[in-house]
Write an enzyme that holds these catalytic residues in place. Structure first.
Site, PDB file in Angstrom:
ATOM      1  N   GLU A  62       0.822  -1.199   0.000  1.00 49.93           N
ATOM      2  CA  GLU A  62       0.000   0.000   0.000  1.00 49.93           C
ATOM      3  C   GLU A  62       0.867   1.264   0.000  1.00 49.93           C
ATOM      4  O   GLU A  62       0.550   2.244  -0.672  1.00 49.93           O
ATOM      5  CB  GLU A  62      -0.914   0.003   1.234  1.00 49.93           C
ATOM      6  CG  GLU A  62      -1.919  -1.148   1.254  1.00 49.93           C
ATOM      7  CD  GLU A  62      -1.408  -2.366   1.990  1.00 49.93           C
ATOM      8  OE1 GLU A  62      -2.236  -3.092   2.574  1.00 49.93           O
ATOM      9  OE2 GLU A  62      -0.175  -2.619   1.983  1.00 49.93           O
TER      10      GLU A  62
ATOM     11  N   CYS B 100      -2.569  -4.176   7.069  1.00 54.15           N
ATOM     12  CA  CYS B 100      -2.177  -4.428   8.459  1.00 54.15           C
ATOM     13  C   CYS B 100      -2.623  -3.274   9.354  1.00 54.15           C
ATOM     14  O   CYS B 100      -2.750  -2.133   8.919  1.00 54.15           O
ATOM     15  CB  CYS B 100      -0.674  -4.650   8.569  1.00 54.15           C
ATOM     16  SG  CYS B 100       0.334  -3.246   8.037  1.00 54.15           S
TER      17      CYS B 100
ATOM     18  N   LEU C  93      21.495 -28.234  -2.941  1.00 51.00           N
ATOM     19  CA  LEU C  93      20.199 -27.750  -2.450  1.00 51.00           C
ATOM     20  C   LEU C  93      20.093 -26.233  -2.479  1.00 51.00           C
ATOM     21  O   LEU C  93      19.490 -25.617  -1.600  1.00 51.00           O
ATOM     22  CB  LEU C  93      19.918 -28.270  -1.029  1.00 51.00           C
ATOM     23  CG  LEU C  93      19.970 -29.791  -0.831  1.00 51.00           C
ATOM     24  CD1 LEU C  93      19.636 -30.146   0.605  1.00 51.00           C
ATOM     25  CD2 LEU C  93      19.034 -30.504  -1.789  1.00 51.00           C
TER      26      LEU C  93
ATOM     27  N   THR D 204      12.264 -40.560   3.642  1.00 54.45           N
ATOM     28  CA  THR D 204      11.871 -39.285   4.252  1.00 54.45           C
ATOM     29  C   THR D 204      10.556 -38.793   3.665  1.00 54.45           C
ATOM     30  O   THR D 204       9.645 -38.375   4.397  1.00 54.45           O
ATOM     31  CB  THR D 204      12.970 -38.235   4.034  1.00 54.45           C
ATOM     32  OG1 THR D 204      14.185 -38.700   4.626  1.00 54.45           O
ATOM     33  CG2 THR D 204      12.589 -36.902   4.657  1.00 54.45           C
TER      34      THR D 204
END
Length: 349
Positions: free
Chosen positions: A53, A80, A209, A290
């Site tokens: 905003e 908010c 990763l 996993t």
């Protein structure tokens, strides 16, 4: 068509531009419209920086400033109402006397949770809710899951051969995904807060990763090494990127590696800890053991299953999804990616 939809679609498009940069905050876009013409646009660029905003109102040209108090602002998430790293956006809208606010969805974060809307209406501002609400909640599914289920949003990802294997039986590393799919996966990593692999994947594949295409901010890497026996020369321990290693022996920081000794060595305990760390999204990349553990516990929200063009013949079987609802299939050259969601996703207990 509802005349609000095109402007909210534009706000949603702008919100997506912050992907990978704003977590654990939500992705938010805003559009200011006067007499059917956009005079301001903004989105949340970076965590801790100005909200959508603020950027939207600040983007209005000097020659259009007088129009702000006669405009409608479209926001993808409730403004908010609290002081965080930045001042409350509801107060900013009130300050600029914007007479109407159109909001896609309510912010369920406890510090907001309807308070922004209450403040706007108390100031005499007209508020309209629910324009493209489903699309807005999907955009911020990680944010909503984190606050509503008190755990990270969990994304499963694996690649399998045409005959259903995730890896050869001899432990040999094989690349199943093509170059386009690899970029797709790196984009996923770019937008995630953390990425997890099991012990065997870390040991046998020695993965990086990391996102090597879309930016400098990297996901937190996570591995469970309960006996603390992973070699010290693995990429996860030597390349300087942030890594969290769950183990039974120590709480320690060693370089970029943080060793965590939890009370229990189960998935729920890990997810509870990640929640306290503010990790709102987690990619689980493997291996099969996993991945299957998360699946069997119902602790997954989204799965990206890549099917390669080649067969392996024998090896480690790919995981089997439970309660999965396919919502899309993407073709990238000779690979396909099936996207599933879990309509019965569990809450960490």
């Amino acid at each position: 068509m509802n005349p609000h939809i095109p402007f909210m679609q534009r706000a949603l498009y702008l919100a997506r531009l912050g992907a990978g940069r704003v977590a654990p905050n939500p992705l938010v876009g805003a559009v200011l419209v006067h007499d059917g013409t956009i005079i301001g646009e903004g989105w949340h660029h970076t965590y801790g920086a100005a909200h959508a905003e603020v950027n939207c109102i600040n983007s209005v040209k000097a020659s259009d400033q007088h129009k702000i108090s006669a405009s409608t602002i479209y926001v993808t998430l409730e403004p908010c109402a609290h002081f965080g790293k930045t001042p409350p956006c509801a107060a900013l809208i009130i300050k600029h006397k914007i007479p109407k606010v159109v909001i896609a969805c309510v912010d369920t974060f406890s510090e907001v949770a309807g308070r922004g809307i209450e403040q706007l209406r108390a100031a005499g501002i007209e508020v309209e809710l629910g324009i493209l609400e489903q699309e807005a909640r999907w955009l911020n599914r990680c944010f909503f899951t984190f606050h509503e289920k008190k755990r990270p949003y969990i994304i499963l990802k694996w690649a399998k051969s045409t005959d259903g294997f995730i890896a050869p039986e001899n432990g040999r590393k094989v690349m199943l995904s093509n170059a386009l799919v690899q970029r797709y996966v790196h984009k996923m990593r770019h937008e995630a807060a953390a990425i997890m692999v099991g012990y065997n994947t870390a040991l046998l594949d020695d993965p990086l990763l990391t996102d090597r295409f879309f930016g400098t901010q990297q996901p937190l890497r996570i591995v469970c090494d309960w006996k603390d026996t992973l070699p010290e020369n693995l990429h996860l321990k030597t390349d300087g990127q942030q890594t969290m290693i769950y183990n039974h022996k120590k709480n320690e920081i060693k370089g970029a590696c943080r060793y965590i000794k939890p009370d229990q060595d189960d998935v729920n305990t890990i997810l509870d800890h990640l929640y306290t760390e503010g990790i709102n999204s987690l990619i689980v990349e493997g291996g099969t053991k996993t991945l299957q553990e998360f699946i069997d516990m119902g602790l997954w929200d989204e799965a990206h299953v890549i099917t390669a063009a080649a067969a392996i013949g024998a090896g480690v079987k790919a995981p089997g999804l439970l309660h999965a609802q396919k919502i899309n299939t993407i073709r990238l050259a000779d690979n396909s990616i099936d996207l599933f969601v879990n309509p019965f996703a569990q809450t960490s207990s």
